[in-house]
Design a protein around this motif. Structure first.
Motif, short mmCIF file in Angstrom:
data_model
loop_
_atom_site.label_atom_id
_atom_site.label_comp_id
_atom_site.label_asym_id
_atom_site.label_seq_id
_atom_site.Cartn_x
_atom_site.Cartn_y
_atom_site.Cartn_z
N ALA A 171 17.84 14.42 -32.95
CA ALA A 171 18.42 13.21 -32.23
C ALA A 171 18.28 13.34 -30.68
N GLY A 172 17.73 12.72 -30.01
CA GLY A 172 17.86 12.48 -28.52
C GLY A 172 17.05 13.51 -27.69
N LEU A 173 16.41 14.46 -28.35
CA LEU A 173 15.53 15.49 -27.79
C LEU A 173 14.06 14.94 -27.77
N SER A 174 13.52 15.04 -26.68
CA SER A 174 12.03 15.01 -26.55
C SER A 174 11.26 16.45 -26.23
N PRO A 175 10.56 16.82 -27.17
CA PRO A 175 9.60 18.19 -27.04
C PRO A 175 8.53 17.99 -26.29
N VAL A 176 8.01 16.72 -25.98
CA VAL A 176 6.83 16.36 -25.52
C VAL A 176 6.72 17.10 -24.31
N ALA A 177 7.40 17.21 -23.17
CA ALA A 177 7.37 17.99 -21.76
C ALA A 177 6.93 19.32 -22.13
N ALA A 178 7.80 19.82 -22.94
CA ALA A 178 7.58 21.36 -23.14
C ALA A 178 6.26 21.64 -23.83
N SER A 179 5.84 20.84 -24.82
CA SER A 179 4.65 21.21 -25.46
C SER A 179 3.37 20.80 -25.01
N THR A 180 3.24 20.15 -24.38
CA THR A 180 2.01 19.34 -23.66
C THR A 180 1.84 20.29 -22.24
N PRO A 181 0.52 20.45 -22.19
CA PRO A 181 0.02 21.20 -21.17
C PRO A 181 0.37 20.48 -19.84
N THR A 182 0.75 21.08 -18.66
CA THR A 182 1.34 20.31 -17.68
C THR A 182 -0.16 19.88 -16.77
N SER A 183 0.28 18.56 -16.15
CA SER A 183 -1.00 18.01 -15.53
C SER A 183 -0.32 17.28 -14.24
N ASN A 184 -1.26 16.90 -13.29
CA ASN A 184 -0.42 16.19 -12.05
C ASN A 184 -0.57 14.64 -12.36
N VAL A 185 -0.96 14.20 -13.58
CA VAL A 185 -1.06 12.98 -13.90
C VAL A 185 0.24 12.41 -14.89
N VAL A 186 0.89 11.58 -14.52
CA VAL A 186 2.06 11.06 -15.41
C VAL A 186 1.66 9.83 -16.14
N GLU A 187 1.86 9.52 -17.22
CA GLU A 187 1.48 8.22 -18.02
C GLU A 187 2.85 7.43 -18.51
N LEU A 188 3.12 6.30 -18.21
CA LEU A 188 4.33 5.54 -18.34
C LEU A 188 4.21 4.67 -19.43
N LYS A 189 4.70 4.43 -20.46
CA LYS A 189 4.68 3.76 -21.65
C LYS A 189 5.92 2.89 -21.54
N HIS A 190 5.60 1.86 -22.25
CA HIS A 190 6.99 0.74 -22.70
C HIS A 190 7.69 0.31 -21.54
N MET A 191 6.85 0.26 -20.31
CA MET A 191 7.45 -0.57 -19.19
C MET A 191 7.20 -1.76 -18.97
N LEU A 192 5.94 -2.18 -19.37
CA LEU A 192 5.12 -3.46 -19.02
C LEU A 192 4.77 -4.40 -20.24
N SER A 193 4.83 -5.59 -20.08
CA SER A 193 4.18 -6.25 -21.20
C SER A 193 3.09 -7.11 -20.57
N GLU A 194 2.15 -7.68 -21.39
CA GLU A 194 0.86 -8.38 -20.88
C GLU A 194 1.31 -9.49 -20.09
N GLN A 195 2.47 -10.07 -20.03
CA GLN A 195 2.71 -11.10 -19.21
C GLN A 195 3.04 -10.64 -17.86
N ASP A 196 3.63 -9.37 -17.66
CA ASP A 196 3.77 -8.72 -16.34
C ASP A 196 2.62 -8.56 -15.56
N LEU A 197 1.29 -8.62 -16.20
CA LEU A 197 0.22 -8.30 -15.64
C LEU A 197 -0.82 -9.58 -15.42
N GLN A 198 -0.21 -10.66 -15.74
CA GLN A 198 -0.93 -11.80 -15.67
C GLN A 198 -1.02 -12.64 -14.12
N SER A 199 0.03 -12.57 -13.51
CA SER A 199 0.01 -12.94 -12.14
C SER A 199 -0.36 -11.99 -11.09
N ASP A 200 -1.07 -12.26 -10.31
CA ASP A 200 -1.54 -11.29 -9.24
C ASP A 200 -0.12 -10.99 -8.46
#
Length: 127
Positions: A20-49
């Motif tokens: 509950a509430g723990l996210s092991p992802v950061a510890a178990s995934t090899p580090t990179s200088n690229v970060v992916e953000l998910k669940h922030m945008l919807s398709e509607q957010d991308l329609q208008s320039d």
């Protein structure tokens, strides 16, 4: 099968409270200088320039507080659609961003920040 933990009264429960509430992802995934953000945008957010440009600018402003941003990419179509990719100068900066963004919400949605492959990012393979 399901993990069954004994309850305090000796009966068994199907609830696994350990994760509950723990996210092991950061510890178990090899580090990179690229970060992916998910669940922030919807398709509607991308329609208008205009909306797209505002989101891009806001993301740069907000995420540059964690370190030196090299680039920010928000694909408008294909497999990376609705995700945001942050490329930092160093892996330490990316780690700070993942820590800093953990548990944050954007527009009522809980943001998920994880490391993303530098190789895939460099060839724009967001699958």
């Amino acid at each position: 099968g399901e993990l069954t933990l004994p309850a305090r009264d000796g009966s068994t429960s199907n609830t696994n409270n350990l994760s509950a509430g723990l996210s092991p992802v950061a510890a178990s995934t090899p580090t990179s200088n690229v970060v992916e953000l998910k669940h922030m945008l919807s398709e509607q957010d991308l329609q208008s320039d205009q909306d797209y440009e505002e989101i891009l600018e806001d993301t740069k402003d907000e995420c540059s507080q964690f370190g030196n941003l090299k680039s920010v990419l928000i694909p408008r179509d294909g497999p990376g659609k609705t995700k945001i990719f942050l490329e930092y100068v160093s892996k330490d900066d990316a780690a700070k961003a993942i820590q800093g963004l953990a548990g944050r919400t954007f527009d009522g949605k809980k943001v998920e920040a994880t490391y993303f492959s530098e190789e895939k990012y460099s060839v724009k393979d967001f699958a």
